[in-house]
Design a protein around this motif. Sequence first.
Motif, PDB file in Angstrom:
ATOM      1  N   UNK A 169      11.196 -16.645  -8.578  1.00 53.49           N
ATOM      2  CA  UNK A 169      10.768 -16.200  -9.900  1.00 53.49           C
ATOM      3  C   UNK A 169      10.738 -14.673  -9.896  1.00 53.49           C
ATOM      4  N   UNK A 170      11.175 -14.057 -11.004  1.00 55.05           N
ATOM      5  CA  UNK A 170      11.194 -12.602 -11.139  1.00 55.05           C
ATOM      6  C   UNK A 170      10.452 -12.188 -12.395  1.00 55.05           C
ATOM      7  N   UNK A 171       9.799 -11.037 -12.306  1.00 54.89           N
ATOM      8  CA  UNK A 171       9.087 -10.493 -13.466  1.00 54.89           C
ATOM      9  C   UNK A 171       9.439  -9.018 -13.623  1.00 54.89           C
ATOM     10  N   UNK A 179      10.850  -4.248 -11.201  1.00 56.07           N
ATOM     11  CA  UNK A 179      10.975  -5.705 -11.170  1.00 56.07           C
ATOM     12  C   UNK A 179      10.447  -6.243  -9.847  1.00 56.07           C
ATOM     13  N   UNK A 180       9.669  -7.315  -9.928  1.00 55.00           N
ATOM     14  CA  UNK A 180       9.118  -7.966  -8.745  1.00 55.00           C
ATOM     15  C   UNK A 180       9.666  -9.385  -8.658  1.00 55.00           C
ATOM     16  N   UNK A 181      10.045  -9.787  -7.445  1.00 55.55           N
ATOM     17  CA  UNK A 181      10.621 -11.114  -7.217  1.00 55.55           C
ATOM     18  C   UNK A 181       9.911 -11.794  -6.066  1.00 55.55           C
ATOM     19  N   UNK A 217      10.563  -5.728  -4.378  1.00 53.58           N
ATOM     20  CA  UNK A 217      10.290  -4.777  -5.470  1.00 53.58           C
ATOM     21  C   UNK A 217      11.507  -3.887  -5.681  1.00 53.58           C
ATOM     22  N   UNK A 218      12.004  -3.878  -6.914  1.00 50.25           N
ATOM     23  CA  UNK A 218      13.082  -2.973  -7.317  1.00 50.25           C
ATOM     24  C   UNK A 218      12.504  -1.956  -8.292  1.00 50.25           C
ATOM     25  N   UNK A 219      12.568  -0.688  -7.914  1.00 51.37           N
ATOM     26  CA  UNK A 219      12.023   0.372  -8.753  1.00 51.37           C
ATOM     27  C   UNK A 219      13.096   1.362  -9.156  1.00 51.37           C
TER      28      UNK A 219
END
Length: 397
Positions: A169-171, A179-181, A217-219
């Motif tokens: 799940x990703x938000x 984005x956090x997965x 975490x994608x920043x």
Amino acid sequence: MTKSRTLLWLLLMAPAALLAQVQERQMDDTTVMSEPLIPVSKQSLLSNVDVIANMQMSFQNEFEEGTYQRSRFVMNQFRLEIRGKVHDKVYFRFRDRYTRGVVPQSIDNISRSTDLAFLRFDPNESWSIYAGKMCADWGGYEFDANPIEIYEYSDIVEYADNFLVGAGVSYMLPDRQNQFTFQLLNSRTASFNELYDTLALPGVKSARFPFASVLNWRGNFGKFSTLWSYSLFREAEDEYMNYLALGNQFSTKKFQIQYDFKWSREALDRKGIISSITDNAGIKHAYRARYMSHWVRMDWHLSSKVNLFVVGMMDDAYWSPKGTSLPDNASTVKMRTAWGYIPGVEVYPFKNLNLKVFGTFIGRKYVYTDYAKSNFGSVNTDNYRASIGIISPLVIL
């Protein structure tokens, strides 16, 4: 006389009859071909589907310890991919690798050659839910790149199981920059008994649920971006592996630099690098292995058609053996350092086609410590190859 005239008439008419049959058959074929292979009612679906042939092919000259070995053409990568949208909120992706054997695995019941086979559901702009065989979101820019863009992987990525079955799940935060997965996956594709010699691991029991949990975490901060992750693997009962990857990228219009730091602590040596060294002394599976990797890539875009780049990597391997004395009463000993260096040039000859011609020099040097040399007979090696080839994710549809 009558028979002669009849025979002559038949000979003259035969080509005309044959031509009429051929024309009739051609008309029949044309009639059949005029019917579309895909019904008109379903053709609109193709506008949301891509078929991509991911390929990397090269001609390479190989050297070992400075001695020329051979030259050959090699299909380094060929992965056929189909992806698209089947509903406003449902997407699919499938990718199969034709450079790996097609063998269904005992844990996930899918061929090891299949990289991706999953569905993704987007209930809204912030959330995504997906399940199937997918790329574990380990983190780091080396691993996140399309495999055809990588000329040589660092050790810590090369020896990992990267495509696993599970769910995630990703938000995406409201700022659309972070984005956090979270993923929960099988920790491997094959069974414990297939990967390990149980006789060489007394007292170690296979876990009923060998899982991998991944937090990513994608920043995005303008010119600077991050791709970080932490993963916990359950390899056996009471035996775990911890994996940390910190990917960092700085980009401008002409210049880009990527740096990955990766660290893996393994109760059982899942990568198998330490075990390949200790096996010379009868230790088939090493306990308490630790790996640390530094990977960097720098790109300089001279123009829209020419890119100069250099890749450097360093992988250290450590061991904390049970019941074995180490020098200076240390608890951990370094076994080897693997160096990698790849200078190269990429040329894009076509303006509207994502295809590039590359030339690279790929060097790998493995330096063993005195401890590894004296106890396990390890020997330093220095190998390299010069390659020229093409890379393209060819969009067929």
